[in-house]
Design a protein around this motif. Structure first.
Motif, short mmCIF file in Angstrom:
data_model
loop_
_atom_site.label_atom_id
_atom_site.label_comp_id
_atom_site.label_asym_id
_atom_site.label_seq_id
_atom_site.Cartn_x
_atom_site.Cartn_y
_atom_site.Cartn_z
N ALA A 1 0.85 -1.19 0.00
CA ALA A 1 0.00 0.00 0.00
C ALA A 1 0.88 1.23 0.00
O ALA A 1 2.03 1.20 0.44
CB ALA A 1 -0.93 -0.01 1.22
N ASN A 2 0.32 2.33 -0.48
CA ASN A 2 1.13 3.54 -0.54
C ASN A 2 0.96 4.44 0.66
O ASN A 2 1.60 5.48 0.75
CB ASN A 2 0.89 4.32 -1.83
CG ASN A 2 -0.55 4.76 -1.99
OD1 ASN A 2 -1.24 5.01 -1.01
ND2 ASN A 2 -0.99 4.87 -3.23
N GLU A 3 0.13 4.07 1.61
CA GLU A 3 0.11 4.76 2.90
C GLU A 3 0.66 3.80 3.95
O GLU A 3 0.41 2.59 3.90
CB GLU A 3 -1.31 5.19 3.27
CG GLU A 3 -1.94 6.19 2.31
CD GLU A 3 -1.25 7.54 2.33
OE1 GLU A 3 -0.52 7.82 3.30
OE2 GLU A 3 -1.44 8.32 1.37
N SER A 4 1.38 4.32 4.91
CA SER A 4 2.11 3.47 5.84
C SER A 4 1.19 2.65 6.74
O SER A 4 1.63 1.68 7.37
CB SER A 4 3.05 4.31 6.71
OG SER A 4 2.33 5.27 7.45
N ASP A 5 -0.09 3.01 6.84
CA ASP A 5 -1.01 2.24 7.66
C ASP A 5 -1.80 1.21 6.85
O ASP A 5 -2.72 0.57 7.35
CB ASP A 5 -1.98 3.16 8.40
CG ASP A 5 -2.86 3.98 7.46
OD1 ASP A 5 -2.68 3.88 6.22
OD2 ASP A 5 -3.73 4.71 7.96
N GLY A 6 -1.43 1.03 5.58
CA GLY A 6 -2.10 0.04 4.74
C GLY A 6 -3.25 0.58 3.93
O GLY A 6 -3.87 -0.16 3.17
N THR A 7 -3.56 1.87 4.08
CA THR A 7 -4.66 2.45 3.32
C THR A 7 -4.11 3.11 2.05
O THR A 7 -2.99 2.87 1.65
CB THR A 7 -5.41 3.48 4.18
OG1 THR A 7 -4.51 4.52 4.58
CG2 THR A 7 -5.99 2.82 5.42
N GLY A 8 -4.93 3.97 1.46
CA GLY A 8 -4.55 4.53 0.16
C GLY A 8 -4.72 3.48 -0.92
O GLY A 8 -5.60 2.61 -0.84
N TYR A 9 -3.90 3.54 -1.93
CA TYR A 9 -3.94 2.49 -2.95
C TYR A 9 -3.23 1.27 -2.39
O TYR A 9 -2.09 1.35 -1.94
CB TYR A 9 -3.26 2.94 -4.23
CG TYR A 9 -3.31 1.87 -5.31
CD1 TYR A 9 -4.41 1.75 -6.16
CD2 TYR A 9 -2.27 0.95 -5.45
CE1 TYR A 9 -4.47 0.76 -7.12
CE2 TYR A 9 -2.33 -0.04 -6.42
CZ TYR A 9 -3.42 -0.13 -7.26
OH TYR A 9 -3.48 -1.13 -8.21
N SER A 10 -3.91 0.14 -2.42
CA SER A 10 -3.28 -1.10 -1.96
C SER A 10 -3.66 -2.23 -2.92
O SER A 10 -4.72 -2.21 -3.55
CB SER A 10 -3.71 -1.46 -0.53
OG SER A 10 -5.08 -1.78 -0.48
#
Length: 908
Positions: A166-175
């Motif tokens: 994913a492109n956000e460090s918490d697993g959100t965004g584009y994954s």
């Protein structure tokens, strides 16, 4: 271990070299073969169901040497054959997994010679598996990738594993979930959505479970959930919770069944799981503690599902309209949903009707389907059944057989798990712990492996066209501008182009930021002029989306004496920040605007705080559509409230409160020794029409003040407003390095545009900031002062009135005006950026042709750059003490020394 003669098997592997797939060898069993060495890149399938290795040992010689028992569960292999398997000549550690793992493979199992600490994912910082590389272990929440954060451009995922990026460090965004089920996954160029954008990684063991599953809570029909799952030859299981665990024979699937239960922390702590399902029947209140879960709430919670890094399935519904709405909302937000989950207690439906209904769900959602609960109707359905038990058993057998034919052959059905407890006639296992005829069929049915790559969901990302929100702060040093912006595309953004416009010139690019940067410090921001900024967001698609434009003017000076210039060609309210904010609200005084635009207006200030103020030019209301074809310049001073001695000039800065259209007397706290000149600026704005401040009867003890409005606004009420004022005695002085000159015109000499008054400064004032205010009010028509022809020695001022009633603008009385001119030349104390500027001596400034640059450290050679106020570089060279600027036209420039220390120059 049995010692037998070693026999080497030669397996041809050329097909792998060409196709990337392992060579497959299939046998029923081995008898009296001694030791069989399975070479690299080879899949050895043994299809027998008993006595498959007699006087034979299989040695897996490489991590790509795999041994399949197509019809023996992992537990059976462990019980009967673990001593007949070697991993590089050493015993297979079935229980500990230190040198190999055993996984579910449909109705059988596969031995994979990967040790417990195996790292199946390797990432690279360049395409084609080049650049720096790093490997990642199983289950770990890799949400701080360090030097590899937003650097990954290619990767290799070994067969038998799943990785979520994913492109956000918490697993959100584009994954996206990547599954290497049949061969190593070699991604030489990662997709543009993840290219140099990965900030989260989680890696899992992959299990090749079949479609058929089992659902149960607690001990029922004489067995636990795992026991009954094994009894029915199911390979996966769920319990409407996260309270179970995977075994070697059964993969467990947790469910976030209700709003707050089980917790996401409980789910995310689990290992040996790969999938997660959403709410259980959110469309039914009885399943959700009495309150249905609306789609909006489920969607709002969905990022928590994504944070698990697991392959995730939708909430399970019976109302497919709820499901479709949920999927539509997820699509709008680019939320990852890897499969959809439904419940199907459909009575009196033919197999074809089952197929058609499920195909509709697949078509509308674009996702493979898990039928989490299903049966041939239920105890709440009203279909017709035979009365005798045997006939009921026959009906259920035939109906389920037809339905299973659909579920097993429809490619879009990924998994299903029958629900056992909807009346005895529909049971797989009866209350006496015996299989019904239908149950025997369900038990013996052997569907295919669940996952099919043809149904793999590759998430799509919709580029957000919402502009970035650009704002700014002035650093504590008071020098430069810190730009800050938001970006709705998050890590999908690829950076920004920062542009600046000075005095409404064209926008010029001054910087490009990296993808993780949401700010920029413009250390070279010019002072005493209007600046505009905007950014263009750069997206992964190459699109450029322009932000809002912010406008500001940087004052210079010191905390006790700030001065600036606005250059405006509009009448929009604009926020300006003080470079040297104080704890208290300061006094702000605006000067006389130029006459570049002939339309009459007043100056208005509102929301004056210790940090900033808002300003606009306020045309009179009768000007329906005022136009500003040019820029009007206007100076301002900002000083703390109080009394001052500016090198012999006495001054009082204060605030007159509750000023209205009635003359109000303002008394000075102390008498002046001579009659001062008073300047005033209205700093609240409670009306939607223009007003102006008028002054009269100025004396040593005080003055009178009121507000004026347009004559045509006869019935308009002027509320009480606050007005800042500055009273100063005539003369010449100096404050904080700035030259100041104060004086008065002759009595009643300031007329209209055709009868201007020339103000002579009596000396040369470099870069003058001019202020004037009428000290009399000889008629009752609202009017302001304007100026023309400002030079270093003189300026013309005149009175401009509003003409809302149609009376000629020339019909006005002449007035007496006070004036003040301030030298607005930045000096060493107002250098733009460098906190170490005292180490450099830059002189003269202003200059004619040559500027001299010396350093207290006696450096004999250094680099200098000269920029114009738009940021365009004009000179870039080495310097040894002086710089000739003869070729540059007169104007203001930015000098940068050693790419670190910055000064503003003025060339005459």
């Amino acid at each position: 271990m049995i010692k037998v003669k070693c026999i080497l098997l030669f397996f041809f592997i050329f097909s792998f070299l060409n196709s990337g797939r392992a060579t497959e060898i299939t046998v029923e069993k081995y008898v009296d073969k001694g030791q069989l060495n399975v070479p690299a890149v080879t899949d050895l399938h043994i299809t027998g169901k008993e006595n498959v290795l007699v006087n034979t040992v299989v040695n897996l010689t490489a991590e790509s040497s795999w041994l399949f028992f197509d019809n023996l569960k992992p537990s059976v292999v462990g019980l009967n054959y673990k001593d007949k398997i070697l991993i590089n000549g050493k015993p297979f550690d079935y229980d500990g997994g230190t040198n190999a793992r055993i996984a579910i493979y449909a109705q059988g199992s596969v031995v994979i010679p990967h040790p417990l600490n195996y790292q199946p994912l390797e990432v690279f910082t360049e395409p084609l598996f080049k650049g720096n590389s790093r490997k990642y272990s199983l289950n770990v929440y890799n949400n701080n990738l360090g030097n590899f954060d937003n650097k990954i451009r290619s990767f290799k995922l070994k067969r038998g594993y799943m990785a979520t990026m994913a492109n956000e460090s918490d697993g959100t965004g584009y994954s996206r979930v990547f599954i290497a089920d049949k061969q190593d996954l070699l991604i030489s160029n990662i997709s543009k959505e993840l290219d140099e954008s990965v900030s989260f990684i989680r890696v899992f063991k992959w299990e090749w479970v079949s479609k058929k599953g089992w659902c149960q809570t607690g001990n029922r029909n004489g067995g636990s959930p795992v026991e009954n799952a094994l009894k029915t030859n199911s390979t996966w299981l769920y319990t409407w919770s996260a309270d179970g665990n995977s075994t070697k024979d059964i993969e467990y699937v947790p469910i976030h069944a209700k709003r707050y239960w089980p917790s996401y922390s409980q789910i995310n702590e689990k290992e040996q799981v790969t999938h997660l399902m959403g709410y259980n029947e959110p469309d039914h209140s009885e399943q959700q503690d009495g309150t249905m879960i609306p789609v909006s709430e489920a969607v709002a919670d969905w990022p928590n599902m994504m944070k698990s890094g697991l392959r995730i399935g939708s909430p399970a519904t019976t109302d497919f309209n709820w499901l479709y709405s949920f999927m539509d909302e997820c699509k709008k937000r680019d939320y990852r949903v890897d499969f959809v989950v439904v419940h199907a207690y459909w009575a009196s439906m033919t197999p074809q009707q089952w197929y058609d209904a499920l195909k509709t769900v697949y078509t509308k959602t674009g996702r493979p389907i898990w039928i989490k609960e299903w049966n041939n109707g239920a105890n709440w359905t009203t279909e017709t059944w035979p009365s005798s038990w045997s006939e009921q058993m026959t009906k259920q057998y035939n109906d389920i057989k037809g339905i299973l034919q659909v579920l097993d052959t429809a490619h879009f059905i990924e998994r299903y798990s029958i629900y056992n407890w909807v009346e005895a006639k529909r049971s797989v296992i009866n209350d006496d712990n015996a299989f019904t005829p239908m149950g025997i069929y369900y038990r013996d049915n052997c569907p295919s492996i669940a996952f099919r790559r043809t149904n793999e969901v590759i998430p799509q990302w919709t580029q957000s066209n919402t502009p970035a929100v650009l704002s700014y702060k002035i650093p504590e040093s008071g020098r430069g501008v810190n730009l800050v912006w938001t970006d709705t595309n998050g890590d999908m953004a690829r950076g920004a182009i920062v542009q600046r416009s000075v005095r409404d010139s064209i926008f010029v690019e001054i910087a490009r930021t990296g993808k993780d940067i949401r700010s920029y410090e413009d250390k070279d921001a010019p002072v005493n002029t209007n600046i505009k900024y905007r950014i263009y967001q750069l997206s992964y698609t190459g699109a450029q989306i322009v932000s809002n434009t912010i406008e500001l003017s940087l004052a210079t000076g010191t905390k006790n004496f700030q001065f600036g210039k606005l250059s405006l060609n509009h009448n929009n309210w604009t926020k300006y920040s003080f470079p040297f904010p104080d704890e208290k609200v300061p006094v702000i005084i605006f000067g006389t605007p130029t006459y570049n635009n002939i339309l009459p207006y007043s100056n208005r200030v509102k929301i004056l705080t210790p940090l900033s103020f808002m300003f606009h030019l306020d045309p009179w209301s009768y000007l329906i559509s005022p136009l500003f074809p040019k820029n009007d310049d206007i100076n301002y001073l900002v000083i703390p409230e109080g009394e001052y001695d500016w090198d012999g000039i006495k001054a009082k800065a204060g605030v007159a409160e509750k000023v209205s259209d009635v003359w109000t007397v303002i008394n000075f706290p102390h008498l002046f020794e001579e009659v001062p000149v008073v300047f005033a600026t209205q700093v609240t704005s409670k009306t939607d029409f223009a007003t102006t401040v008028r002054i009269r009867n100025v004396s040593k003890s005080g003055f009178e003040i009121k507000l004026q409005k347009e004559e045509a606004k006869v019935n308009a009420y002027i509320p009480r407003e606050n007005v800042c004022y500055l009273a100063v005695t005539p003369g010449s002085g100096n404050w904080q390095g700035q030259k100041i000159k104060i004086g008065k015109t002759g009595e009643n000499v300031v007329g209209n545009l055709h009868f201007p008054t020339e103000v002579l400064f009596g000396e040369t004032v470099d870069n003058p900031g001019f202020f004037a205010a009428m000290q009399t009010c000889n008629d009752d028509v609202a009017a302001t002062l304007r100026m023309e022809g400002l030079t270093k020695e003189r300026v013309n001022i005149f009175k401009q009135r509003e003409v809302s009633t149609g009376v000629s603008a020339l019909a006005m009385e002449k007035e007496t005006a006070g004036w003040m001119v301030v030298e607005f030349t930045p000096n060493a104390n107002t250098s733009i950026t460098s906190p170490y500027m005292e180490t450099w001596n830059v002189y003269p400034n202003p200059l004619k042709d040559i500027v001299y640059i010396t350093n207290s450290d006696k450096n004999t050679e250094f680099q200098v750059q000269v920029f114009d106020l738009s940021g365009r570089k004009l000179i870039d060279r080495d310097c040894s003490g002086s710089l000739n600027l003869k070729e540059l036209p007169a104007g203001n420039y930015i000098l940068k020394i050693n790419n670190q220390y910055t000064y503003q120059l003025m060339k005459e």
